[in-house]
Design a protein around this motif. Structure first.
Motif, PDB file in Angstrom:
ATOM      1  N   ALA A 110       5.051   0.341   6.027  1.00  0.00           N
ATOM      2  CA  ALA A 110       6.400  -0.150   5.254  1.00  0.00           C
ATOM      3  C   ALA A 110       7.096  -1.226   5.745  1.00  0.00           C
ATOM      4  O   ALA A 110       7.965  -2.024   5.118  1.00  0.00           O
ATOM      5  N   VAL A 111       6.733  -1.641   7.052  1.00  0.00           N
ATOM      6  CA  VAL A 111       7.401  -2.575   7.770  1.00  0.00           C
ATOM      7  C   VAL A 111       6.244  -3.863   8.366  1.00  0.00           C
ATOM      8  O   VAL A 111       5.379  -3.338   8.674  1.00  0.00           O
ATOM      9  N   ALA A 112       6.551  -5.027   7.993  1.00  0.00           N
ATOM     10  CA  ALA A 112       5.502  -5.930   8.032  1.00  0.00           C
ATOM     11  C   ALA A 112       5.800  -6.270   9.597  1.00  0.00           C
ATOM     12  O   ALA A 112       6.661  -6.515  10.189  1.00  0.00           O
ATOM     13  N   ASP A 113       4.439  -6.224  10.119  1.00  0.00           N
ATOM     14  CA  ASP A 113       4.348  -6.399  11.602  1.00  0.00           C
ATOM     15  C   ASP A 113       3.934  -7.950  11.819  1.00  0.00           C
ATOM     16  O   ASP A 113       2.678  -8.559  11.676  1.00  0.00           O
ATOM     17  N   ILE A 114       4.968  -8.728  12.211  1.00  0.00           N
ATOM     18  CA  ILE A 114       4.513 -10.318  12.221  1.00  0.00           C
ATOM     19  C   ILE A 114       4.391 -10.563  13.915  1.00  0.00           C
ATOM     20  O   ILE A 114       5.251 -10.177  14.758  1.00  0.00           O
ATOM     21  N   ARG A 115       3.480 -10.982  14.240  1.00  0.00           N
ATOM     22  CA  ARG A 115       3.212 -11.548  15.686  1.00  0.00           C
ATOM     23  C   ARG A 115       2.958 -13.061  15.632  1.00  0.00           C
ATOM     24  O   ARG A 115       2.234 -13.558  15.079  1.00  0.00           O
ATOM     25  N   VAL A 116       3.445 -13.747  16.606  1.00  0.00           N
ATOM     26  CA  VAL A 116       3.513 -15.161  16.691  1.00  0.00           C
ATOM     27  C   VAL A 116       3.176 -15.506  18.147  1.00  0.00           C
ATOM     28  O   VAL A 116       3.775 -15.213  19.155  1.00  0.00           O
ATOM     29  N   PRO A 249      -4.874  -7.115  20.832  1.00  0.00           N
ATOM     30  CA  PRO A 249      -5.129  -5.718  20.303  1.00  0.00           C
ATOM     31  C   PRO A 249      -4.608  -5.909  18.782  1.00  0.00           C
ATOM     32  O   PRO A 249      -3.451  -6.563  18.429  1.00  0.00           O
ATOM     33  N   ASN A 250      -5.113  -4.903  17.905  1.00  0.00           N
ATOM     34  CA  ASN A 250      -4.836  -4.750  16.613  1.00  0.00           C
ATOM     35  C   ASN A 250      -4.616  -6.065  15.855  1.00  0.00           C
ATOM     36  O   ASN A 250      -3.807  -6.322  15.240  1.00  0.00           O
ATOM     37  N   ALA A 251      -5.824  -6.636  16.031  1.00  0.00           N
ATOM     38  CA  ALA A 251      -5.956  -7.968  15.205  1.00  0.00           C
ATOM     39  C   ALA A 251      -7.186  -8.296  14.714  1.00  0.00           C
ATOM     40  O   ALA A 251      -8.262  -7.623  15.350  1.00  0.00           O
ATOM     41  N   SER A 252      -7.327  -9.159  13.899  1.00  0.00           N
ATOM     42  CA  SER A 252      -8.622  -9.480  13.180  1.00  0.00           C
ATOM     43  C   SER A 252      -9.285 -10.414  14.067  1.00  0.00           C
ATOM     44  O   SER A 252     -10.284 -10.898  13.711  1.00  0.00           O
ATOM     45  N   GLY A 266      -1.885  -7.670  11.629  1.00  0.00           N
ATOM     46  CA  GLY A 266      -3.292  -7.827  12.315  1.00  0.00           C
ATOM     47  C   GLY A 266      -4.112  -8.857  11.621  1.00  0.00           C
ATOM     48  O   GLY A 266      -5.120  -9.465  12.186  1.00  0.00           O
ATOM     49  N   LYS A 267      -3.630  -9.510  10.607  1.00  0.00           N
ATOM     50  CA  LYS A 267      -4.353 -10.520   9.988  1.00  0.00           C
ATOM     51  C   LYS A 267      -3.868 -11.801  10.043  1.00  0.00           C
ATOM     52  O   LYS A 267      -2.599 -12.236  10.134  1.00  0.00           O
ATOM     53  N   GLN A 268      -4.763 -12.851  10.377  1.00  0.00           N
ATOM     54  CA  GLN A 268      -4.260 -14.212  10.894  1.00  0.00           C
ATOM     55  C   GLN A 268      -3.923 -14.875   9.525  1.00  0.00           C
ATOM     56  O   GLN A 268      -4.523 -15.106   8.748  1.00  0.00           O
ATOM     57  N   VAL A 283       2.670 -12.557   3.859  1.00  0.00           N
ATOM     58  CA  VAL A 283       3.340 -11.329   4.504  1.00  0.00           C
ATOM     59  C   VAL A 283       3.059 -10.062   3.303  1.00  0.00           C
ATOM     60  O   VAL A 283       2.772  -8.775   3.655  1.00  0.00           O
ATOM     61  N   LEU A 284       3.598 -10.707   2.146  1.00  0.00           N
ATOM     62  CA  LEU A 284       3.338  -9.332   0.898  1.00  0.00           C
ATOM     63  C   LEU A 284       1.936  -8.912   0.903  1.00  0.00           C
ATOM     64  O   LEU A 284       1.771  -7.717   0.787  1.00  0.00           O
ATOM     65  N   GLN A 285       1.064  -9.936   0.851  1.00  0.00           N
ATOM     66  CA  GLN A 285      -0.317  -9.544   0.549  1.00  0.00           C
ATOM     67  C   GLN A 285      -0.769  -8.857   1.831  1.00  0.00           C
ATOM     68  O   GLN A 285      -1.725  -7.649   1.737  1.00  0.00           O
ATOM     69  N   SER A 286      -0.460  -9.222   2.828  1.00  0.00           N
ATOM     70  CA  SER A 286      -0.957  -8.306   4.016  1.00  0.00           C
ATOM     71  C   SER A 286      -0.232  -6.891   4.412  1.00  0.00           C
ATOM     72  O   SER A 286      -0.956  -6.058   4.788  1.00  0.00           O
TER      73      SER A 286
END
Length: 306
Positions: A110-116, A249-252, A266-268, A283-286
């Motif tokens: 329900a919450v998008a996890d964005i990592r940069v 961690p937790n990444a593709s 987790g998706k690049q 973001v929506l697709q992921s």
């Protein structure tokens, strides 16, 4: 002219020759003694100078090789995790050689996890930041997303010898440690007037001015000292090495190969760095089908192009 007789007191030719030889011998002995004294003084002076140089070098080494201290607080994952209300999730400081503790993503989707993963001298990071910072802030502020920012220093050698990339990442760690809820604003401010790659970048004094202009008001003296001392240099280097060698961690992806590296759940993201609608769509697709149903949290939507 009167010739000298037996009573003449003047030395003979042989006597004068003997006297000259004795004088020459005496002068040579005195010169040898003088040369020996000079050698002793010279050797003593060289020894004193050498001792002084060794002492100076030792002092510089001792001052430059400081014991490795703990990393910054609130960066246990090697990044700053920011959630609803743009508040930073508090974590203890990592001890030297401790393994990072990966943040736990929202299991419901329900919450998008964005990592940069960003380098403050990287021009492409600047493009992504300028394009998406505002809409990411809105998503995070409302609880539709979290963002975890990982400062790294890949471009340390690309700033005319000033190590701006390293110093800027250290300053980010200083703010995360002492004024964590101001981190997002400070991070954005470092990109607002980003120096060009290959230039000297900002001085430490100018970085401190960015701290203040971004709205940081607490612990300013502590942050200033942290910037001056490069307090988290060892941590920045270690965190950069961990990002470049992996695992992530937790990444593709297994590791970071360049900046910006952007992950959503987790998706690049490999799309345009200058199109906020394209990133919002990713973001929506992921995030998956969760966003198409009614949820307690708002759905990320693209920021209209101005």
């Amino acid at each position: 002219m009167t010739n000298g007789g037996p009573g003449d007191s003047r030395p003979s030719k042989n006597q004068r020759r003997d006297a000259a030889r004795k004088k020459a011998t005496q002068l040579r002995e005195e010169q040898k003694k003088k040369d020996r004294r000079n050698r002793v003084f010279l050797q003593g002076g060289i020894a004193v100078a050498a001792i002084a140089i060794v002492g100076i070098i030792a002092l510089v080494i001792v001052n430059s090789i400081r014991p490795v201290g703990p990393g910054p607080a609130n960066m246990a994952s090697d990044g700053v995790l920011i959630g609803q209300g743009l508040n930073t999730v508090k974590t203890p400081a990592l001890q030297p050689d401790a393994e990072p503790i990966a943040s736990v993503p929202d299991s419901t989707g329900a919450v998008a996890d964005i990592r940069v993963y960003i380098d403050y001298l990287c021009p492409y990071c600047g493009q992504f930041e300028q394009t998406n910072s505002e809409q990411i802030a809105k998503w995070v502020d409302t609880g539709a997303a979290t963002v975890e920012i990982h400062p790294v220093s890949i471009l340390t050698s690309k700033s005319a010898g000033t190590q701006y990339s390293l110093r800027a990442a250290n300053a980010a760690a200083c703010v995360a440690n002492s004024a964590p809820n101001d981190f997002y604003a400070f991070n954005a401010a470092l990109f607002k007037d980003q120096p060009q790659e290959g230039t000297a970048g900002l001085t430490d004094k100018e970085i401190k001015q960015v701290v203040r202009s971004s709205g940081v008001k607490s612990s300013l003296s502590k942050i200033d000292t942290c910037i001056d001392d490069l307090q988290y240099k060892s941590w920045v280097l270690a965190a950069t090495d961990r990002a470049l060698t992996g695992p992530i961690p937790n990444a593709s992806i297994p590791k970071v190969t360049g900046t910006p590296t952007v992950l959503v759940n987790g998706k690049q993201y490999l799309g345009s760095l200058e199109d906020p609608k394209e990133f919002a769509a990713f973001v929506l697709q992921s995030a998956g089908a969760t966003y198409s149903t009614s949820t307690p949290t708002p759905t990320p939507t693209p920021t209209p192009a101005g």
